[in-house]
Design an enzyme around this catalytic site. Sequence first.
Site, PDB file in Angstrom:
ATOM      1  N   LYS A   1     -10.708  -1.540   7.513  1.00  0.00           N
ATOM      2  CA  LYS A   1      -9.416  -1.302   8.154  1.00  0.00           C
ATOM      3  C   LYS A   1      -9.683  -0.837   9.583  1.00  0.00           C
ATOM      4  O   LYS A   1     -10.430   0.129   9.788  1.00  0.00           O
ATOM      5  CB  LYS A   1      -8.671  -0.224   7.357  1.00  0.00           C
ATOM      6  CG  LYS A   1      -7.445   0.361   8.039  1.00  0.00           C
ATOM      7  CD  LYS A   1      -6.840   1.422   7.116  1.00  0.00           C
ATOM      8  CE  LYS A   1      -5.716   2.181   7.804  1.00  0.00           C
ATOM      9  NZ  LYS A   1      -5.018   3.079   6.867  1.00  0.00           N
TER      10      LYS A   1
ATOM     11  N   GLU B   1       0.857  -1.191   0.000  1.00  0.00           N
ATOM     12  CA  GLU B   1       0.000   0.000   0.000  1.00  0.00           C
ATOM     13  C   GLU B   1       0.888   1.233   0.000  1.00  0.00           C
ATOM     14  O   GLU B   1       1.707   1.415   0.896  1.00  0.00           O
ATOM     15  CB  GLU B   1      -0.894  -0.014   1.247  1.00  0.00           C
ATOM     16  CG  GLU B   1      -1.702   1.241   1.462  1.00  0.00           C
ATOM     17  CD  GLU B   1      -2.399   1.251   2.823  1.00  0.00           C
ATOM     18  OE1 GLU B   1      -2.583   2.344   3.385  1.00  0.00           O
ATOM     19  OE2 GLU B   1      -2.768   0.157   3.318  1.00  0.00           O
TER      20      GLU B   1
ATOM     21  N   ARG C   1       0.670  10.465   1.018  1.00  0.00           N
ATOM     22  CA  ARG C   1       1.115  11.429   2.024  1.00  0.00           C
ATOM     23  C   ARG C   1       2.262  12.291   1.533  1.00  0.00           C
ATOM     24  O   ARG C   1       2.755  13.146   2.281  1.00  0.00           O
ATOM     25  CB  ARG C   1       1.548  10.701   3.297  1.00  0.00           C
ATOM     26  CG  ARG C   1       0.438   9.926   3.971  1.00  0.00           C
ATOM     27  CD  ARG C   1       0.941   9.256   5.243  1.00  0.00           C
ATOM     28  NE  ARG C   1      -0.063   8.408   5.853  1.00  0.00           N
ATOM     29  CZ  ARG C   1       0.128   7.679   6.940  1.00  0.00           C
ATOM     30  NH1 ARG C   1       1.309   7.694   7.534  1.00  0.00           N
ATOM     31  NH2 ARG C   1      -0.835   6.930   7.428  1.00  0.00           N
TER      32      ARG C   1
END
Length: 209
Positions: free
Chosen positions: A129, A42, A46
């Site tokens: 998640k 993943e 950011r």
Amino acid sequence: MTAGFDSVLNRCRLLPVLTVPSTAMAGPLADALAAGGARCAEVTFRTPDAEQVLKAMAAHGGLAVGAGTVLTPEQAERAVAAGARFVVSPGFDEEVVAKCRELEVPVVPGIATATELMRALKAGITTVKLFPAESLGGLRALRALAAPFPGVRFVPTGGIGADQLPGYLADPAVLAVGGSWMATLAHVESGAYAGIRRLTAEAVEVCTP
């Protein structure tokens, strides 16, 4: 969406969560992860180069690469255009879920409470998640949430390290475990690819029955 994410993971239970500052680091990082036995990863949205990093890692071919920290439908669209095979968000957002459905890509939204989980279920999401997992109480919190929702599968992420990995993997409600300890920002920035390969291999071994 659950079957779609299961299919992308292809029985892989380790999800390295990556923050990669530069596109130049993408290839060597993908090589190190794949050499360590990782089959998916993943890439978090950011950093300014996240989209190009995702594109480069997706082109590597050795990993099923998804996009993390996706906060808006526009980011989801850009991520899929760059090659993301799945989308992960830190919280539950109906618009992000709707966009991923439109794009026909599995989405794993983040939840931290039973209320958020019920909203996800209402939207047809059964794989979520748990974030931030360790800050919420770790495995105890996960089990408390899983008990009233037996059909839900969890991907706990946030504060998890090698020591916590076996406990999470042993829980039947856990589909996969996400973490950054195998390839931290410090590892990536310093080019510690041998260390990334070693830590990944150790984690993959724990995940292998």
